[in-house]
Enzyme design. Sequence first.
Site, PDB file in Angstrom:
ATOM      1  N   LYS A  70      -0.443  -3.782  -3.454  1.00  0.00           N
ATOM      2  CA  LYS A  70       0.585  -2.888  -3.991  1.00  0.00           C
ATOM      3  C   LYS A  70       0.013  -1.907  -5.004  1.00  0.00           C
ATOM      4  O   LYS A  70       0.581  -0.848  -5.245  1.00  0.00           O
ATOM      5  CB  LYS A  70       1.726  -3.704  -4.577  1.00  0.00           C
ATOM      6  N   ASP A  71      -1.151  -2.240  -5.575  1.00  0.00           N
ATOM      7  CA  ASP A  71      -1.803  -1.307  -6.501  1.00  0.00           C
ATOM      8  C   ASP A  71      -2.138   0.025  -5.837  1.00  0.00           C
ATOM      9  O   ASP A  71      -2.105   1.064  -6.486  1.00  0.00           O
ATOM     10  CB  ASP A  71      -3.119  -1.918  -7.029  1.00  0.00           C
TER      11      ASP A  71
END
Length: 486
Positions: free
Chosen positions: A118-119
Amino acid sequence: MRYISTRDTDEPPRYFTFVDAVLEGLAPDGGLLVPETFPSVSDSEWVLWKTLSYPALCAAVLRKFISPEEISDAELQTMIESAYSKLSGWRDDRIAPLSQVGAIQVLELFHGPTYAFKDVALQLLGQFFDFALRKRNTRMTILGATSGDTGSAAIAGVKGRSNIDCVILFPLGKTSKIQELQMTSNLEPNIHCLAVKDSVFDDCQSIVKSCFNDQVFNDEMNLGAVNSINWSRILAQVVYYVYAAARVDGPVSFVVPTGNFGNMLAGYYARKLGSAIPIKSLIIASNSNDILPKFFTSGNYTVTGHVVPTMSPSMDIAVSSNFERYLFDLWKRDPRIVAEKFEQLKTNKSFSVTQDELEKARCEFFSFAVDETKTLHTIAHVFDKNGYLLCPHSAVGYRAAEQFLVSPEFAGETVVTLATAHIGKFTENILNNLQDGGDDKLITAIANSVPSGLAKLREPGVKLRRTDIDNSMEAVKTYMRTHIGK
Ligand SMILES: *Cc1c(COP(=O)(O)O)cnc(C)c1O
């Protein structure tokens, strides 16, 4: 490049700019924003793209979807370089390196600040928010609920920014210890971690929804969302499919551990960029929460509302929200059908597609559901044969890749499976399940897999900031009115 809603039946529809799409998330009619027309990549562009570094390729892909009048080349480049820098917490400058593990290649997406894929999207979203707010000379409050990974990645994307406050709700005691520490160890004054007492994730989610629906409160706070329906998150994820395709020989198929369908949709959009990019099959891997494999078998999309807790909690979902964007294409981009079917879903908890549509969908995606026993077995045998440790989410993908390759039709193909998180985030989940019968060498390796960046959060003396709050919308509103924008 303009964006439209999947449910907008007006003629002509309302058009949104890219910046609108970043700030608004959901369209006012409840639909999701998609590009009005889809760009394509030429053979000569592809030859060039194959030589580009991750940030340079990211700029080239994003340029296809964002008008230069909205964001200039120089502005785009600056944002991308900051989002994917060492300073932002990236530990590998390839951002999405490939690793050969047995017959399958693993695309490692966990080298960012919070050790989950998700980064990749949320680092860029933080830059886009900041850009849009400066342009409009305003500020916003991000409000989100998390069961684990999204919260810390969102915080890492916006911490310390002067024009954004970020409020994250999570169910007290229900996230893993590491996930909680990854959120509460951020002491920046614009970050607010609210641990909701006596709650489960759905309670947190429903408080967040009610706050968004309260128009007076929403306007007062200028609320913004970070969930995976945000178009810019999907767009950021298209890049690593193209990057991986550029680094293998010949046609490549992708396997994606899937929850909300955001990640898989990005792969679908990467393939939609045209045949110059040799992306072949797309394979959905679900855990026991198998609404999508069921759809691809029966043609019925049915929400049971029942979520089975698994070792891969970030894929424990009741609905796959982003699937609507794919269905929009399947229904030949007819918003009337989307609006009608999703209305039906509200009342009947189910809708179906025609036999022709199902056949088309089955040509575009394969899908496999992988249960807990097979997930554990995969972690064990991949470690045993290859000395490689997969997190439970990534193991679901690896197992689906193995099942895909068993078919004689596909044997010998190049398959890339996405590793969505570092095993060090989920050691407790696995060890609790391995208790009896686990191989000593494996247990030791898992216990030692926690990287120093995560281990240091457990050291004594780490300062934490967390507010425990009652399970009520009023309590959350009162907290926000007291602490934000002051
Ligand atoms: C969010 C998440 C997923 C699911 O991704 P979707 O885009 O929701 O399908 C899978 N694995 C991990 C580790 C995640 O954090």
